[in-house]
Write a protein that holds these residues in place. Structure first.
Motif, short mmCIF file in Angstrom:
data_model
loop_
_atom_site.label_atom_id
_atom_site.label_comp_id
_atom_site.label_asym_id
_atom_site.label_seq_id
_atom_site.Cartn_x
_atom_site.Cartn_y
_atom_site.Cartn_z
N THR A 188 0.84 -1.20 0.00
CA THR A 188 0.00 0.00 0.00
C THR A 188 0.87 1.25 0.00
N VAL A 189 1.88 1.24 0.88
CA VAL A 189 2.77 2.41 0.98
C VAL A 189 3.47 2.63 -0.35
N TYR A 190 3.97 1.53 -0.93
CA TYR A 190 4.67 1.61 -2.21
C TYR A 190 3.76 2.18 -3.30
N ALA A 191 2.52 1.67 -3.35
CA ALA A 191 1.58 2.12 -4.38
C ALA A 191 1.27 3.61 -4.21
N LEU A 192 1.07 4.03 -2.94
CA LEU A 192 0.76 5.44 -2.72
C LEU A 192 1.95 6.32 -3.08
N ALA A 229 0.34 -1.64 -10.22
CA ALA A 229 -0.76 -2.29 -10.93
C ALA A 229 -1.31 -3.45 -10.09
N TYR A 230 -0.40 -4.18 -9.44
CA TYR A 230 -0.80 -5.31 -8.60
C TYR A 230 -1.68 -4.81 -7.45
N PHE A 231 -1.26 -3.73 -6.84
CA PHE A 231 -2.04 -3.16 -5.74
C PHE A 231 -3.44 -2.76 -6.22
N ILE A 232 -3.50 -2.07 -7.37
CA ILE A 232 -4.80 -1.61 -7.87
C ILE A 232 -5.70 -2.80 -8.19
N ALA A 233 -5.12 -3.85 -8.79
CA ALA A 233 -5.94 -4.99 -9.22
C ALA A 233 -6.40 -5.85 -8.05
N PHE A 234 -5.52 -6.06 -7.04
CA PHE A 234 -5.84 -7.06 -6.01
C PHE A 234 -6.15 -6.48 -4.64
N ARG A 235 -5.63 -5.28 -4.33
CA ARG A 235 -5.76 -4.82 -2.96
C ARG A 235 -6.55 -3.54 -2.80
N ALA A 236 -6.79 -2.80 -3.91
CA ALA A 236 -7.33 -1.45 -3.75
C ALA A 236 -8.80 -1.46 -3.34
N GLY A 237 -9.51 -2.57 -3.60
CA GLY A 237 -10.91 -2.66 -3.19
C GLY A 237 -11.74 -1.54 -3.80
N ARG A 238 -12.45 -0.81 -2.95
CA ARG A 238 -13.32 0.22 -3.51
C ARG A 238 -12.56 1.45 -3.96
N TRP A 239 -11.25 1.51 -3.69
CA TRP A 239 -10.46 2.65 -4.16
C TRP A 239 -9.89 2.40 -5.56
N ARG A 240 -10.19 1.25 -6.14
CA ARG A 240 -9.61 0.88 -7.42
C ARG A 240 -9.81 1.93 -8.52
N MET A 241 -11.08 2.37 -8.67
CA MET A 241 -11.37 3.34 -9.73
C MET A 241 -10.61 4.65 -9.50
N LEU A 242 -10.58 5.07 -8.24
CA LEU A 242 -9.89 6.32 -7.91
C LEU A 242 -8.40 6.20 -8.23
N MET A 243 -7.81 5.07 -7.86
CA MET A 243 -6.38 4.86 -8.13
C MET A 243 -6.09 4.90 -9.63
#
Lengths: 265, 281
Positions: A11-15, B88-102
């Motif tokens: 999460t930190v990395y992505a942000l 991209a991995y974070f957005i696809a698998f972990r972002a949940g409802r924040w995906r669109m915003l990301m």
């Protein structure tokens, strides 16, 4: 603390990555409120609203902006129209020559922009065509077509053709089916393609620089100014354009999500 | 509606445009690259000829810029991948409802001017800036500065094309059936093994198109080298640009352009074959 970091490392990395992407945009906006000490507006000196209250002090900035807007609008209309037609032909029909046609459409995407610009310049020079507004417009339409096809293709390929067959079964003519079924379904893709066309045209420098002659677009102005110092007014215009684009995108997203339930029923 | 002429009528205007303003200009570029000068100055003009020595002369004079372009673009793609894949991995698998915003945040920079964003790195990488002072405090810089060095050019290229790297990778990751990943976990695959044997192979098409979308424009770019680099950091795009627009030695510029284009196409084909995917094109 360390355990928290371990669990949230991604999460930190992505942000951080997103922050990195947005940092220069923030710099552009902040420097629009700057009163530069010398000619170069790259270091913070003093807060000032001068640039915001007097955007067109240097007339060439605003006329360059106007030129880019006009080119962008023409390119958006022509590029979106031609690209959408190509996309319909390539996705909806099986015909002789479809593979080479696909190749011609996608080759510009695999060609570096500098080559697209240079080859057009060689072509215009050999034809002795004067460079300016129209050569820029021609070049922009050329490179936007492929992007439009790419986006509209994605939309058309995912579309349920049974809806059109149903309309035909209910005695809709070909034209009626197109007008009331196909076009509304394809519209989001076409709109996205139009938005992208405008953005690409408005911001293009690499190709434009080869074909502009003495015509000054907004990016051409920035390039020229970069050597002697970009005035903060340019940052103001860029900030406004950015804000308007973001609003448009948010609006489009809002429209798309408010429509979705109706389609699903 | 299914008349046989319909597809051709739909194709005609777009194909005519691409034919006139893409294919014929490429032929025109080839013809120009073989022209012969009419006098000692470029002002004297050029005549149609088959001067193949233009190519060897151009290559001999500018091979360092050629190599530099591919090296810079390659490094920018590689560093970009290190930033883009986890994102991209974070957005696809972990972002949940924040995906669109990301996703919106990733494309947001594209709505701001390319030239100004590149120029903003002058501010961010200036020697009095936070980044360079930190790097200097850690004694990480060989030169005590970043601007006007290859590092700045590579950093700029990495930055500018990052969204085009993130989006295709995200698209492939998003298409992965979560059940497949769970199945691997049920069969006692560790997180690292799942990433290596399940997720990475399935993400390959996205990585492939992302790298192409970064490498091709980065190799031909002349904005970053001009704004952020020194004279020694010029890339092939800078040479083509100045030969065409300032020096006006059209045959040399055309020969360089043609060689560059062919090299890119060959590299792209080799790369696609090596990574091996049927999904592209």
């Amino acid at each position: 603390m360390i355990r928290w970091l371990g669990r949230n490392l991604l999460t930190v990395y992505a942000l951080l990555a997103v922050g990195y992407l947005l940092l220069p945009v923030a710099v552009i906006t902040v420097l629009s409120f700057n009163k530069p000490r010398g000619r170069q507006n790259t270091t913070w000196n003093e807060f000032s609203l001068d640039a915001w209250t007097n955007i067109c002090r240097d007339q060439t900035i605003c006329s360059a902006f106007g030129t880019s807007l006009r080119i962008g609008l023409i390119v958006t209309i022509v590029g979106t129209l031609l690209g959408t037609m190509l996309s319909f032909a390539l996705i909806r029909y099986r015909f002789l020559g479809r593979t080479p046609a696909n190749l011609v459409v996608f080759l510009p995407l695999a060609t570096p922009e500098v080559i697209l610009g240079a080859s057009l310049l060689a072509f215009f020079l050999n034809l002795l065509l004067p460079l300016g507004f129209w050569t820029i417009t021609i070049a922009h339409v050329m490179f936007t077509i492929s992007f439009v096809v790419l986006i509209v293709n994605a939309r058309l390929a995912g579309m349920d053709t049974r809806l059109e067959e149903a309309a035909m079964d209910l005695y809709a003519t070909g034209l009626q089916t197109f007008r009331y079924v196909t076009l509304p379904l394809a519209a989001p893709g076409i709109a996205a393609a139009a938005l992208l066309s405008f953005t690409l045209s408005f911001d293009d420098f690499i190709i434009t620089n080869f074909n502009s002659g003495t015509t000054v677009t907004f990016p051409i102005y920035i390039w020229g100014a970069a050597l002697r110092g970009i005035p903060p007014q340019v940052n103001v215009i860029a900030t406004i354009v950015f804000a308007v684009s973001v609003l448009l995108v948010l609006l489009a997203m809002g429209l798309a999500s408010s429509r979705r339930p109706r389609v699903r029923q | 509606m299914r008349r046989r002429s319909t597809p051709y009528l739909l194709l005609l205007p777009g194909m005519a445009w691409l034919g006139f303003f893409f294919l014929i200009p490429l032929a025109s570029l080839l013809a120009t690259s073989l022209q012969r000068p009419l006098g000692p100055s470029t002002e004297d003009g050029f005549a149609p000829a088959l001067e193949f020595t233009n190519y060897s002369a151009a290559l001999l004079a500018y091979w360092p810029q050629f190599l530099k372009s591919f090296a810079f673009a390659g490094l920018a793609s590689l560093i970009g991948l290190l930033i883009a894949f986890p994102l991209a991995y974070f957005i696809a698998f972990r972002a949940g409802r924040w995906r669109m915003l990301m996703l919106v945040l990733v494309v947001l920079p594209l709505f701001s001017s390319f030239l100004l964003r590149t120029n903003a790195w002058k501010t961010l990488l200036s020697s009095e800036g936070f980044i360079v002072e930190t790097l200097n405090a850690l004694a990480l810089l060989p030169d005590d500065r970043v601007l006007n060095t290859p590092i700045a050019v590579i950093a700029g290229l990495t930055y500018n094309f990052l969204p085009f790297l993130v989006l295709p990778i995200y698209a492939s990751l998003d298409r992965i059936d979560k059940a497949v990943v769970e199945a691997a976990a049920d069969l006692y695959a560790t997180a690292a093994a799942r990433l290596r044997t399940v997720i990475l192979p399935l993400a390959a098409p996205g990585v492939l198109s992302g790298v192409l979308l970064t490498f091709i424009p980065a190799a031909g770019d002349y904005i970053n080298a001009q704004l952020l680099g020194s004279i020694q950091d010029k890339m092939i795009g800078n040479v083509i640009q100045s030969q065409f627009i300032i020096v006006r030695d059209y045959p040399t510029a055309s020969a360089l352009s043609f060689m560059f284009m062919v090299t890119i196409l060959v590299l792209v084909l080799l790369y696609i074959r090596r990574v091996g995917t049927r999904e592209l094109v």
